[in-house]
Design an enzyme around this catalytic site. Structure first.
Site, PDB file in Angstrom:
ATOM      1  N   THR A 126       5.636  63.392  48.757  1.00  0.00           N
ATOM      2  CA  THR A 126       6.764  63.719  49.622  1.00  0.00           C
ATOM      3  C   THR A 126       6.317  64.172  51.012  1.00  0.00           C
ATOM      4  O   THR A 126       5.226  64.751  51.150  1.00  0.00           O
ATOM      5  CB  THR A 126       7.592  64.849  48.966  1.00  0.00           C
ATOM      6  OG1 THR A 126       8.518  65.378  49.911  1.00  0.00           O
ATOM      7  CG2 THR A 126       6.723  66.004  48.486  1.00  0.00           C
ATOM      8  N   ASP A 127       7.177  63.982  51.998  1.00  0.00           N
ATOM      9  CA  ASP A 127       6.871  64.483  53.353  1.00  0.00           C
ATOM     10  C   ASP A 127       6.832  66.004  53.387  1.00  0.00           C
ATOM     11  O   ASP A 127       6.340  66.599  54.347  1.00  0.00           O
ATOM     12  CB  ASP A 127       7.879  63.943  54.388  1.00  0.00           C
ATOM     13  CG  ASP A 127       9.337  64.320  54.151  1.00  0.00           C
ATOM     14  OD1 ASP A 127       9.628  65.054  53.187  1.00  0.00           O
ATOM     15  OD2 ASP A 127      10.196  63.867  54.935  1.00  0.00           O
ATOM     16  N   TYR A 150       8.341  74.048  45.258  1.00  0.00           N
ATOM     17  CA  TYR A 150       8.350  72.594  44.998  1.00  0.00           C
ATOM     18  C   TYR A 150       7.263  71.893  45.809  1.00  0.00           C
ATOM     19  O   TYR A 150       6.429  71.168  45.261  1.00  0.00           O
ATOM     20  CB  TYR A 150       9.733  71.994  45.335  1.00  0.00           C
ATOM     21  CG  TYR A 150       9.692  70.488  45.505  1.00  0.00           C
ATOM     22  CD1 TYR A 150       9.472  69.645  44.419  1.00  0.00           C
ATOM     23  CD2 TYR A 150       9.840  69.894  46.769  1.00  0.00           C
ATOM     24  CE1 TYR A 150       9.391  68.252  44.575  1.00  0.00           C
ATOM     25  CE2 TYR A 150       9.766  68.517  46.935  1.00  0.00           C
ATOM     26  CZ  TYR A 150       9.541  67.711  45.828  1.00  0.00           C
ATOM     27  OH  TYR A 150       9.458  66.346  45.992  1.00  0.00           O
ATOM     28  N   LYS A 154       3.815  69.840  44.645  1.00  0.00           N
ATOM     29  CA  LYS A 154       3.515  68.436  44.970  1.00  0.00           C
ATOM     30  C   LYS A 154       2.187  68.341  45.736  1.00  0.00           C
ATOM     31  O   LYS A 154       1.416  67.388  45.547  1.00  0.00           O
ATOM     32  CB  LYS A 154       4.643  67.817  45.808  1.00  0.00           C
ATOM     33  CG  LYS A 154       5.975  67.670  45.083  1.00  0.00           C
ATOM     34  CD  LYS A 154       5.936  66.703  43.916  1.00  0.00           C
ATOM     35  CE  LYS A 154       5.794  65.269  44.344  1.00  0.00           C
ATOM     36  NZ  LYS A 154       5.891  64.339  43.175  1.00  0.00           N
TER      37      LYS A 154
HETATM   38  P1  NAD Z   1      14.629  63.187  39.794  1.00  0.00           P
HETATM   39  O1  NAD Z   1      14.704  64.664  39.631  1.00  0.00           O
HETATM   40  O2  NAD Z   1      15.880  62.408  39.978  1.00  0.00           O
HETATM   41  O3  NAD Z   1      13.881  62.553  38.517  1.00  0.00           O
HETATM   42  C1  NAD Z   1      12.747  63.121  37.942  1.00  0.00           C
HETATM   43  C2  NAD Z   1      12.488  62.424  36.616  1.00  0.00           C
HETATM   44  O4  NAD Z   1      11.273  62.947  36.042  1.00  0.00           O
HETATM   45  C3  NAD Z   1      13.584  62.660  35.572  1.00  0.00           C
HETATM   46  O5  NAD Z   1      13.911  61.448  34.924  1.00  0.00           O
HETATM   47  C4  NAD Z   1      12.948  63.637  34.583  1.00  0.00           C
HETATM   48  O6  NAD Z   1      13.452  63.521  33.261  1.00  0.00           O
HETATM   49  C5  NAD Z   1      11.488  63.235  34.671  1.00  0.00           C
HETATM   50  N1  NAD Z   1      10.567  64.310  34.278  1.00  0.00           N
HETATM   51  C6  NAD Z   1      10.588  65.612  34.692  1.00  0.00           C
HETATM   52  N2  NAD Z   1       9.598  66.299  34.091  1.00  0.00           N
HETATM   53  C7  NAD Z   1       8.908  65.409  33.316  1.00  0.00           C
HETATM   54  C8  NAD Z   1       7.770  65.519  32.489  1.00  0.00           C
HETATM   55  N3  NAD Z   1       7.130  66.686  32.310  1.00  0.00           N
HETATM   56  N4  NAD Z   1       7.338  64.412  31.853  1.00  0.00           N
HETATM   57  C9  NAD Z   1       7.975  63.221  31.996  1.00  0.00           C
HETATM   58  N5  NAD Z   1       9.071  63.070  32.754  1.00  0.00           N
HETATM   59  C10 NAD Z   1       9.540  64.150  33.429  1.00  0.00           C
HETATM   60  O7  NAD Z   1      13.610  62.937  40.969  1.00  0.00           O
HETATM   61  P2  NAD Z   1      13.636  61.883  42.181  1.00  0.00           P
HETATM   62  O8  NAD Z   1      14.442  62.409  43.270  1.00  0.00           O
HETATM   63  O9  NAD Z   1      13.898  60.536  41.631  1.00  0.00           O
HETATM   64  O10 NAD Z   1      12.100  61.974  42.637  1.00  0.00           O
HETATM   65  C11 NAD Z   1      11.120  61.165  41.996  1.00  0.00           C
HETATM   66  C12 NAD Z   1       9.777  61.450  42.623  1.00  0.00           C
HETATM   67  O11 NAD Z   1       9.834  61.170  44.025  1.00  0.00           O
HETATM   68  C13 NAD Z   1       9.321  62.897  42.506  1.00  0.00           C
HETATM   69  O12 NAD Z   1       7.931  62.910  42.281  1.00  0.00           O
HETATM   70  C14 NAD Z   1       9.640  63.493  43.866  1.00  0.00           C
HETATM   71  O13 NAD Z   1       8.762  64.560  44.177  1.00  0.00           O
HETATM   72  C15 NAD Z   1       9.414  62.300  44.767  1.00  0.00           C
HETATM   73  N6  NAD Z   1      10.181  62.261  46.013  1.00  0.00           N
HETATM   74  C16 NAD Z   1      11.539  62.433  46.009  1.00  0.00           C
HETATM   75  C17 NAD Z   1      12.251  62.314  47.205  1.00  0.00           C
HETATM   76  C18 NAD Z   1      13.765  62.489  47.262  1.00  0.00           C
HETATM   77  O14 NAD Z   1      14.303  62.559  48.355  1.00  0.00           O
HETATM   78  N7  NAD Z   1      14.472  62.552  46.141  1.00  0.00           N
HETATM   79  C19 NAD Z   1      11.574  62.037  48.389  1.00  0.00           C
HETATM   80  C20 NAD Z   1      10.184  61.897  48.365  1.00  0.00           C
HETATM   81  C21 NAD Z   1       9.512  61.988  47.162  1.00  0.00           C
HETATM   82  O1  DAU Z   2      11.869  65.320  52.108  1.00  0.00           O
HETATM   83  C1  DAU Z   2      11.693  64.791  50.824  1.00  0.00           C
HETATM   84  C2  DAU Z   2      12.339  65.715  49.827  1.00  0.00           C
HETATM   85  O2  DAU Z   2      13.752  65.568  50.022  1.00  0.00           O
HETATM   86  C3  DAU Z   2      11.966  65.420  48.389  1.00  0.00           C
HETATM   87  O3  DAU Z   2      10.579  65.639  48.209  1.00  0.00           O
HETATM   88  C4  DAU Z   2      12.764  66.302  47.422  1.00  0.00           C
HETATM   89  O4  DAU Z   2      12.493  65.935  46.086  1.00  0.00           O
HETATM   90  C5  DAU Z   2      14.244  66.104  47.709  1.00  0.00           C
HETATM   91  O5  DAU Z   2      14.994  66.981  46.905  1.00  0.00           O
HETATM   92  C6  DAU Z   2      14.546  66.346  49.181  1.00  0.00           C
HETATM   93  O6  DAU Z   2      14.365  67.752  49.502  1.00  0.00           O
HETATM   94  P1  DAU Z   2      15.408  68.552  50.431  1.00  0.00           P
HETATM   95  O7  DAU Z   2      15.339  69.976  50.127  1.00  0.00           O
HETATM   96  O8  DAU Z   2      15.267  68.136  51.856  1.00  0.00           O
HETATM   97  O9  DAU Z   2      16.780  67.886  49.871  1.00  0.00           O
HETATM   98  P2  DAU Z   2      18.201  68.531  49.566  1.00  0.00           P
HETATM   99  O10 DAU Z   2      19.129  67.401  49.259  1.00  0.00           O
HETATM  100  O11 DAU Z   2      18.118  69.647  48.585  1.00  0.00           O
HETATM  101  O12 DAU Z   2      18.587  69.146  50.977  1.00  0.00           O
HETATM  102  C7  DAU Z   2      18.680  68.339  52.146  1.00  0.00           C
HETATM  103  C8  DAU Z   2      19.047  69.265  53.280  1.00  0.00           C
HETATM  104  O13 DAU Z   2      20.381  69.744  53.078  1.00  0.00           O
HETATM  105  C9  DAU Z   2      18.159  70.501  53.373  1.00  0.00           C
HETATM  106  O14 DAU Z   2      17.955  70.859  54.722  1.00  0.00           O
HETATM  107  C10 DAU Z   2      18.981  71.579  52.668  1.00  0.00           C
HETATM  108  C11 DAU Z   2      20.425  71.175  52.966  1.00  0.00           C
HETATM  109  N1  DAU Z   2      21.383  71.520  51.915  1.00  0.00           N
HETATM  110  C12 DAU Z   2      21.124  71.113  50.641  1.00  0.00           C
HETATM  111  C13 DAU Z   2      21.984  71.451  49.613  1.00  0.00           C
HETATM  112  C14 DAU Z   2      21.695  71.022  48.188  1.00  0.00           C
HETATM  113  C15 DAU Z   2      22.531  72.245  52.224  1.00  0.00           C
HETATM  114  O15 DAU Z   2      22.770  72.577  53.406  1.00  0.00           O
HETATM  115  N2  DAU Z   2      23.378  72.585  51.211  1.00  0.00           N
HETATM  116  C16 DAU Z   2      23.141  72.225  49.903  1.00  0.00           C
HETATM  117  O16 DAU Z   2      23.965  72.589  49.028  1.00  0.00           O
END
Ligand code: NAD
Ligand code: DAU
Length: 341
Positions: A126-127, A150, A154
């Site tokens: 992640t960034d 978190y 990572k």
């Molecule tokens: P998510 O929370 O939607 O999904 C996570 C998945 O991992 C779930 O299916 C969960 O059951 C599984 N999991 C959790 N613990 C586990 C374990 N111990 N063993 C096996 N499976 C397990 O997450 P996401 O948003 O899809 O993110 C996926 C990946 O991408 C993560 O590594 C996250 O750090 C990374 N990432 C997410 C974002 C974002 O914006 N969502 C951005 C950049 C990177």
């Molecule tokens: O940047 C990559 C990351 O983006 C991933 O690594 C994480 O897994 C993913 O969850 C996400 O992290 P953020 O914390 O940026 O995402 P989130 O959707 O929780 O929040 C986005 C922005 O919105 C952040 O500045 C917090 C704000 N926010 C979020 C929630 C849930 C609010 O203002 N209110 C809220 O209720």
């Protein structure tokens, strides 16, 4: 690559990757390995559950015996690790699971991949490992400065990936994605939470002044970025996967409300997230030089996302019960009570 273990693929981005890979590479065996935590959802995999090259195994990446078993059973030669606890707010409330999965689980996967002779290990990162940056764009060689439990978990995982490459010669690649949005995202993250709450005319808890900057990336573009890095990335290297679309949270929320035809008055400014990073932004020329190109603008991606949540209430309404409501109460009840207009 023949037999690919995709961990965490019952979640948001991992399931999009699995749906894409199953269709794109019918000659690969795609083996999904997921613990099915609160964020894991087999509904996300329904579109491919009958495909011949799709297999699902339930398990924890930190369970060494189970990881060994799945690698042997399916003769795994490639690992793509999405499995993680992924929500920053939950890492502030309860960091234990983040250490268990993101740090210990990644270490166990690496160790078993090495023993099993895996030819390629891709770590999805992640960034947020770069931390808060006031200006400019993060580059792959920049120093890590994670600020939340978190992002620290990572970053810890990434350091272990690097160590297994340098020390043991494991063929690793890392991708660092920016804020990803799209269909099938669990409704705790900003966009799916706010879209589904706004559909019910509920208040939208925007943290602080809402002027934090995130770089929004459509999930299908994130998935193709991982595919390019998996197939073309150089061993030992990391690649930023950016949306190149930096926006203030409040502007993102206003655009979403306009698409739904709902008023801005639903927005409530609530007390800020602890340790809230103000801005993330990355340069992604390195991945582009491998041939990656995004297909979605923010306008097309946001519209597709909003319409998907409107058309798929069956998917998200059943999630919003039980554990979800407990979490919502703990995270938002006091904040909303203290909200400023
Ligand atoms: P998510 O929370 O939607 O999904 C996570 C998945 O991992 C779930 O299916 C969960 O059951 C599984 N999991 C959790 N613990 C586990 C374990 N111990 N063993 C096996 N499976 C397990 O997450 P996401 O948003 O899809 O993110 C996926 C990946 O991408 C993560 O590594 C996250 O750090 C990374 N990432 C997410 C974002 C974002 O914006 N969502 C951005 C950049 C990177
Ligand atoms: O940047 C990559 C990351 O983006 C991933 O690594 C994480 O897994 C993913 O969850 C996400 O992290 P953020 O914390 O940026 O995402 P989130 O959707 O929780 O929040 C986005 C922005 O919105 C952040 O500045 C917090 C704000 N926010 C979020 C929630 C849930 C609010 O203002 N209110 C809220 O209720």
């Amino acid at each position: 690559m023949k037999n690919i273990l995709v961990t965490g693929a019952a979640g948001f981005i991992g399931s999009a990757f699995a749906r894409y890979m199953v269709a794109q590479y019918p000659h690969y065996k795609i083996v999904i390995y997921d613990k099915l935590t609160y964020a894991g959802n087999l509904d996300n995999l329904l579109p491919i559950s009958d495909e011949a090259n799709y297999h699902f195994e339930r398990g924890d990446i930190a369970d060494r015996a189970a990881v060994q078993r799945v690698m042997q059973t399916h003769d795994i030669d490639t690992v793509v690790n999405f499995a993680a606890e992924s929500h920053v707010d939950r890492s502030i409330l309860a960091p234990d699971a983040f250490i268990h999965t993101d740090v210990v689980g990644t270490y166990i996967l690496l160790d078993e991949a090495l023993k099993h002779g895996v030819e390629r290990f891709l770590q999805v990162s992640t960034d947020e490992v770069y931390g808060d940056i006031d200006e400019g764009l993060s580059l792959e060689d920049d120093t890590f400065a994670p600020n939340s439990p978190y992002s620290a978990s990572k970053a810890g995982a990434e350091h272990m990936v690097r160590a297994y490459h340098v020390t043991h010669g494991l063929n690793t690649v890392v991708t660092r994605g920016s804020n990803t949005y799209g269909p099938y995202q669990y409704p705790e993250k900003l966009l799916p939470l706010f879209i589904t709450e706004a559909m019910d005319d509920k208040p939208l808890p925007l943290y602080g002044d809402g002027m934090q900057v995130r770089d929004w990336l459509y999930v299908e573009d994130h998935v193709t970025g991982i595919d390019v890095a998996l197939h073309k990335g150089e061993a030992g290297q990391a690649y930023n996967v950016a949306g190149e679309n930096q926006q203030h949270n409040i502007d993102v929320v206003r655009q979403m409300l306009a698409l739904l035809g709902k008023p801005d008055s639903l927005i409530k400014h609530v007390p800020d997230r602890e340790g809230h990073d103000r801005r993330y932004a990355m340069n992604c020329d390195k991945l582009r030089s491998l041939g990656w190109q995004r297909q979605f603008t923010f306008e097309t991606g946001l519209e597709a996302t909003v319409r998907w949540y409107q058309q798929n209430e069956w998917w998200w309404r059943k999630i919003k019960s039980g554990e979800y409501l407990e979490y919502y109460k703990q995270q938002y009840e006091a904040r909303l009570a203290a909200a400023e207009e």
